[in-house]
Design an enzyme around this catalytic site. Sequence first.
Site, PDB file in Angstrom:
ATOM      1  N   HIS A   1      -2.100 -15.634   9.318  1.00 39.63           N
ATOM      2  CA  HIS A   1      -1.276 -14.423   9.443  1.00 39.63           C
ATOM      3  C   HIS A   1      -1.997 -13.266  10.116  1.00 39.63           C
ATOM      4  CE1 HIS A   1       1.708 -16.432   7.007  1.00 39.63           C
ATOM      5  NE2 HIS A   1       0.830 -16.588   6.034  1.00 39.63           N
TER       6      HIS A   1
ATOM      7  N   ARG B   1       3.656 -11.193   5.026  1.00 43.16           N
ATOM      8  CA  ARG B   1       5.110 -11.036   4.903  1.00 43.16           C
ATOM      9  C   ARG B   1       5.759 -10.396   6.116  1.00 43.16           C
ATOM     10  NH1 ARG B   1       6.844  -8.882  -1.017  1.00 43.16           N
ATOM     11  NH2 ARG B   1       8.977  -9.407  -0.476  1.00 43.16           N
TER      12      ARG B   1
ATOM     13  N   PRO C   1       0.802  -1.202   0.000  1.00 41.78           N
ATOM     14  CA  PRO C   1       0.000   0.000   0.000  1.00 41.78           C
ATOM     15  C   PRO C   1       0.838   1.255   0.000  1.00 41.78           C
ATOM     16  CG  PRO C   1       0.046  -1.023   2.166  1.00 41.78           C
ATOM     17  CD  PRO C   1       1.113  -1.618   1.354  1.00 41.78           C
ATOM     18  N   GLU C   2       0.437   2.181  -0.823  1.00 41.70           N
ATOM     19  CA  GLU C   2       1.032   3.512  -0.808  1.00 41.70           C
ATOM     20  C   GLU C   2      -0.042   4.463  -0.279  1.00 41.70           C
ATOM     21  OE1 GLU C   2       3.135   4.356  -4.496  1.00 41.70           O
ATOM     22  OE2 GLU C   2       3.195   2.221  -4.952  1.00 41.70           O
TER      23      GLU C   2
END
Length: 288
Positions: free
Chosen positions: A93, A111, A2-3
């Site tokens: 996760h 991640r 995400p930006e």
Amino acid sequence: MPELPEVETVRRSAERFLLGRRVESVRLRRRDIVTGSWRKSALLDGGVVVKVARHGKNLAVVAEDGRALGVHLGMTGQLLCVAKGARLARTDHVHAEWRLGDLRMLFRDPRRFGGLETFESEGAMLERSWGLLGPDAATVTGAALRDALGASKRAIKAGLLDQRAVAGIGNIYADESLFAAGIHPLAICAELSAAQWDRLAREARRVLGEAIDAGGSTLRDYRDANGGEGWFQTKHLVYGRAGEPCPRCGHRTGRTLERLTVAQRTTVSCSGLRPDAASPCAPGVCDN
DNA sequence: CTTATGACCTGATAGC
DNA sequence: TGCTATCAGGTCATAA
């Protein structure tokens, strides 16, 4: 992942769920995703949410007593707000979970490049974290960009990716903003003119704003707090389009978008653009 | 000081 | 089917 536009979309959807609600319980499954205290109280247990803030790619959930929980999504992070009994698309996760009345908030990050950071006050967050970042890219000016990067010998794309210079731009929106401004990603910061800094800031603000309006870009993992996808990926002019005709000059010149590596990131730009800032994409060559 | 580079993780996909 | 290699939206610590 995400930006700025994706994080802002998450902020807006999370805010709608969280404002005014009390954190009734917290469950932390992995301590190693937290920077600072990982006690439940530091994770907002018992607090009433009064604000969900953002600067660049950083989010914060703030309680009425000032406690602040910083959230960074890294590449694959998600901050999800779901009804208490709702089924999740994925349950693996999930590193932290909060219960607020009839809804749950979850932090999920396969991640683990993202994480949480706890602050005793908003002031502490500003001092130790957000204050170290550059101005938010959604409102950045050409003068601010030049202040931060005008003396640098790096490639402009490397500069745009530096969150201490300007906060919120990542690999997608760096390429999209540079292409829109007619500047080659390898142009040296110190060689850009004031007019180019202005144009770059203007195009970055426009691209980011349009992406926010589209709910961000969903390529793989990105989802808003409701689990919804964005659609700005359909508007990308260069990101992910290496080898295609340049959308601006290709019909006239036959030029294609070329792939290169800048700051160790895959980069796409029109092959008609020149890296030397003295001869940027000139009008009539590859320009609007 | 500034800038460049590998490291940190998991998962999806392509090719053999 | 299963193996390996490559790639991915981001930062960090360390080296030069």
